[in-house]
Scaffold this motif. Structure first.
Motif, PDB file in Angstrom:
ATOM      1  N   GLN A  56      42.940  44.679  32.638  1.00 35.35           N
ATOM      2  CA  GLN A  56      42.928  44.642  31.182  1.00 35.35           C
ATOM      3  C   GLN A  56      41.493  44.625  30.673  1.00 35.35           C
ATOM      4  OE1 GLN A  56      44.794  41.154  29.507  1.00 35.35           O
ATOM      5  NE2 GLN A  56      45.051  42.109  27.509  1.00 35.35           N
ATOM      6  N   GLU A  60      41.691  44.557  24.608  1.00 33.07           N
ATOM      7  CA  GLU A  60      42.892  45.366  24.818  1.00 33.07           C
ATOM      8  C   GLU A  60      44.084  44.426  24.820  1.00 33.07           C
ATOM      9  OE1 GLU A  60      44.220  48.890  27.857  1.00 33.07           O
ATOM     10  OE2 GLU A  60      43.307  47.115  28.761  1.00 33.07           O
ATOM     11  N   THR A  62      47.932  43.068  25.565  1.00 34.65           N
ATOM     12  CA  THR A  62      48.763  43.160  26.766  1.00 34.65           C
ATOM     13  C   THR A  62      49.705  44.358  26.659  1.00 34.65           C
ATOM     14  OG1 THR A  62      50.333  41.559  25.838  1.00 34.65           O
ATOM     15  CG2 THR A  62      48.639  40.705  27.325  1.00 34.65           C
ATOM     16  N   PHE A  65      47.684  47.419  27.470  1.00 34.54           N
ATOM     17  CA  PHE A  65      47.385  47.406  28.905  1.00 34.54           C
ATOM     18  C   PHE A  65      48.588  47.915  29.702  1.00 34.54           C
ATOM     19  CE2 PHE A  65      47.184  44.562  32.842  1.00 34.54           C
ATOM     20  CZ  PHE A  65      46.421  45.455  33.564  1.00 34.54           C
TER      21      PHE A  65
END
Length: 157
Positions: A56, A60, A62, A65
């Protein structure tokens, strides 16, 4: 088609069709040769290497990602192992050790459950930061009770 292309492209065709001549190949074969030359199929091991190296990035989410990881699996040929590979890389690649610890403690962790927990914890962290910033904001002076102090300016004898 061959009569409409420039000499440089024709030379490319000749190289791709050698030892045959381009005129001896049908249209579909020429297109396939060109596709293989211009966009070769990526190597599975190299694609998996990039997938397993992905972590990650700063700022960014989750969700972003995980979406990136899903895109990266296109040429990895994980087959039935795809969901497990995504779950494992998602958990291992998270930048937040707090979220990682929580996910690693979960029994029977699925990709969907990992995504739900990670998103909830990420949102809770952002909300907590906003609340802390708001509570640290000093209250304006007019809202505080004012105290008046008299200073005695008479000389002492």
């Amino acid at each position: 088609m061959l009569s409409l292309i420039d000499p440089q492209t024709y030379n490319l065709f000749r190289s791709l069709t050698a030892p045959d001549k381009p005129k001896d190949k049908d249209y579909d074969k020429i297109i396939k040769l060109l596709q293989n030359y211009l966009s070769p199929t990526p190597l599975e091991i190299a694609e998996r290497y990039r997938f397993y190296q992905r972590s990650q990035k700063e700022n960014e989410t989750t969700a972003d990602f995980l979406a990136s990881l899903k895109r990266m699996t296109e040429h990895c040929n994980f087959g039935d192992f795809l969901i497990q590979a995504l779950r494992d890389r998602f958990v291992c690649g998270l930048s937040s050790s707090t979220i990682q610890k929580k996910l690693l403690c979960e029994k029977h962790l699925t990709l969907e459950k990992a995504q739900t927990i990670a998103s909830a914890m990420e949102l809770a962290t952002k909300d907590m930061i906003k609340i802390q910033k708001h509570s640290e904001t000093p209250t304006p002076v007019q809202d505080q009770p004012q105290q008046i102090f008299k200073v005695n300016k008479t000389p002492q004898s």
